[in-house]
Design an enzyme around this catalytic site. Sequence first.
Site, PDB file in Angstrom:
ATOM      1  N   TYR A   1       1.010  -1.241   0.213  1.00  0.00           N
ATOM      2  CA  TYR A   1       0.156   0.067  -0.001  1.00  0.00           C
ATOM      3  C   TYR A   1       0.898   1.286  -0.111  1.00  0.00           C
ATOM      4  O   TYR A   1       1.863   1.244  -0.810  1.00  0.00           O
ATOM      5  CB  TYR A   1      -0.762  -0.169   1.043  1.00  0.00           C
ATOM      6  CG  TYR A   1      -2.152   1.025   1.043  1.00  0.00           C
ATOM      7  CD1 TYR A   1      -3.012   0.719   0.156  1.00  0.00           C
ATOM      8  CD2 TYR A   1      -2.485   1.893   2.131  1.00  0.00           C
ATOM      9  CE1 TYR A   1      -4.039   1.776  -0.372  1.00  0.00           C
ATOM     10  CE2 TYR A   1      -3.748   2.579   1.810  1.00  0.00           C
ATOM     11  CZ  TYR A   1      -4.417   2.362   0.822  1.00  0.00           C
ATOM     12  OH  TYR A   1      -5.254   3.504   0.484  1.00  0.00           O
TER      13      TYR A   1
ATOM     14  N   LYS B   1     -20.882 -19.442 -10.803  1.00  0.00           N
ATOM     15  CA  LYS B   1     -19.933 -19.418 -12.118  1.00  0.00           C
ATOM     16  C   LYS B   1     -18.953 -18.969 -11.673  1.00  0.00           C
ATOM     17  O   LYS B   1     -17.845 -19.411 -12.408  1.00  0.00           O
ATOM     18  CB  LYS B   1     -20.917 -18.442 -12.801  1.00  0.00           C
ATOM     19  CG  LYS B   1     -20.599 -18.165 -14.381  1.00  0.00           C
ATOM     20  CD  LYS B   1     -21.213 -19.319 -14.978  1.00  0.00           C
ATOM     21  CE  LYS B   1     -21.132 -19.425 -16.337  1.00  0.00           C
ATOM     22  NZ  LYS B   1     -22.182 -20.503 -17.261  1.00  0.00           N
TER      23      LYS B   1
END
Length: 400
Positions: free
Chosen positions: A48, A103
């Site tokens: 970060y 899915k």
Amino acid sequence: MVAEAVPSEVPASDPYAGDPVFELHRGGKIEVTSSIQVRDADDLSMAYTPGVARVCTAIHQDPSLVRTYTWKSNVVAVVTDGTAVLGLGDIGPAAALPVMEGKALLFKEFGGVDSVPIALDCTDVDEFVDTVARMAPTFGGINLEDISAPRCFEIERRLKERLDIPVFHDDQHGTAVVVLAALRNALRVTDKSISDIRVVISGAGAAGVACARILLQAGVGDLAVVDSKGVLHEDRADLSPVKLSLARDTNTAQLSGRLVDALDGADVFLGVSGGTVPEEAIARMAPGAMIFALANPNPEVHPDLAHRYAAVVATGRSDFPNQINNVLAFPGIFRGAFDANASRITEGMKLAAAEALAGLIADDELRPDYIIPSPFDERVAPAVAAAVAAAAHQDGVARS
């Protein structure tokens, strides 16, 4: 340090507690996990701020680096509006979310592709296209799912025109790829030529249209498509633009009438619409017929009946041989498209996927009850991916 997931609590009033299907879905079927560990301040400063700013600056200067230094090169958005979910119909985006999660699970399990389920609360075509296009920078591909026809055709067309990443409506093209693969092997079993057969497709929705198109490209000699009002032909005044275009490209025998009429002498019946086909119509098909009755959970022709008249029978169900299952196609197709950094999925890539899938069954293995591999055959996704990536290069859409 990575926080552990908190198990979902079971409400005291939950009427589904203890049901194994609901327990499997409790809390959802997928999660986001880190691909790196953040163990100390140095790791944090690189993952970060401030380290991440260097990566952002590099991508700003060279946008192509986003594929290398983010997850974009391996992530699909699985997008629906919930208007055509499985056999349930228009149940809305919230109720469609379990299917989209499923899915995403299959993408990862069978193709090593990450994906994010997205259920949009809009059915307007303009709004849907704009929404997907605006979030597209996050993703390497878009998998459209469970969107009603004819809207699905327009949505896919406009997104393909607008975006430079693969856009794929699995209800159409995944079904079509697996159907073509199975048909190729059924023809091997029956010793028939694809150019000599006559195919009748029951259903002119998303799957029916896509199956017709890919079968024509594969060289089917004669093909008729039937909707709820009969055989598609140019003289019908009630056809949508999609159906009219299909009517112009099919039905060289100039058939008219109902499904039962079209089946007289047909070599192949492909059902993607539901309903029931009477036995007398099936009995009038050609010798060595092939019946692909794909409606779920109730095939248009029950396999026990189909076997009385057909040499090869396939369904969409897992409890009968020769299951036509989209999971045989879409994970490998996206894997191959990503490996080639393809800008889109071409017709050639879909044909290559079908060829690779069919080719997995050797001559000495092929039999009437084994014309298509199992979804759990570990060769499937790699074979499809390799064929798709090669076709992407051949078709000039590969960027790496």
